[in-house]
Scaffold this active site. Sequence first.
Site, PDB file in Angstrom:
ATOM      1  N   CYS A 187       2.605   1.606   4.864  1.00 33.11           N
ATOM      2  CA  CYS A 187       3.345   1.509   6.118  1.00 33.11           C
ATOM      3  C   CYS A 187       2.486   1.891   7.317  1.00 33.11           C
ATOM      4  CB  CYS A 187       4.595   2.394   6.049  1.00 33.11           C
ATOM      5  SG  CYS A 187       5.840   1.769   4.898  1.00 33.11           S
ATOM      6  N   CYS A 341      -2.483 -14.875  -2.623  1.00 33.53           N
ATOM      7  CA  CYS A 341      -1.452 -13.913  -3.037  1.00 33.53           C
ATOM      8  C   CYS A 341      -0.372 -13.905  -1.955  1.00 33.53           C
ATOM      9  CB  CYS A 341      -2.057 -12.533  -3.278  1.00 33.53           C
ATOM     10  SG  CYS A 341      -2.824 -11.793  -1.814  1.00 33.53           S
TER      11      CYS A 341
END
Length: 382
Positions: A187, A341
């Site tokens: 984060c 990805c």
Amino acid sequence: MPDASRHARQLALPGFGVGGQDALARARVLVIGAGGLGSVLLPQLVGAGLATGPAGRLGIIDDDVVEVSNLHRQHLHGTADVGRAKVDSAAERLRALDPAVTIVTHRQRFTSENALDLLADYDLLVDGSDGFATRYLAADAALLRGIPLVWGAVLQYGGQTGVCPVGGPGYRDLFPSPPSPDAVLDCATGGVLPSVCGVIGAIMAGQVVALLTGIGDALVGRVTTYDARTGRFRELPFGHDPHSSPVTELIDYEEFCGATPAASAEGHVTAEGSTVELTAPELARLLDASVAAPDRPLLLDVREPWEHELTALPDSTLVPLGQLPAAIDALPRDRETIVYCHHGIRSQDALRQLLAAGIPARHLVGGIDAWSREVDPAIARY
């Protein structure tokens, strides 16, 4: 029985009643993390009447202190709490919400050394941590202790949550191996939207209530994902991995999740100086220009199977990053491999492995997320 007037609206729910309320009151639940997810699920559990009976307890384990950067999403803490231990700030707010709650604070990290001893006093584990090492540890510790686990994860605009029941499919069935460290955003670097914490934390609290009371259909063998940009939820079923090794002991999870990838391809260029990355529009032009099958690059998806099932580039081949070393010898060397990805992080690790094995390869910058934004919105983002 706990205060009926406080929980009157809950007691009125069909099928809930006094039995459900008593189950919550006597529950013994340990929550890992008093951060973004904990700030949502902890007040909801206390509001529901968890651990308000003589035998109940709500444990909170977190070794962190409140920082200013936490406050935009960790609403259990306020500006005046900056510098305080999160467990202390959280306990104060929760006791103010319901003085009858029994809270036990553990100002420490959840580790391989203390996990099993801590869980001896609890019947259910809730993992609101922010790292893969703790998530694998929590899953293994709950498995060894024979108690269910509710887990959640958030990053940027999305989140996921699920349940690992006793005897049911678990976290390692969904994620057999961890991504490499440079394949993981946190984060602090990737950011997170506060409302994502709110949604995922609320779902986690609901799953705790479902498991403790038997009300509803818990997320067993299913993972729910949420995308705040679209407001969409997606659900994917999963089962036991027949190839997984049994968990018999706790290990060093930092080491387990901290393998350092090879240093080849550092700086995003090959030894010959050519680029090893391409943007989504560049990949689209490349695919349009190479119509003939022998000329088309191999699109290699190194995400997990559940991610591939949610959304994938057309005609791509799935080899999860953790399985790539075993599969790399079977990949073609007579045509280029384009690896991708979700956000273009795991693909960098895969790229290093491919180049080290002598396979001509590049990776998609920004991953399938960038492809959805810049090339084909029909490819769902998650």
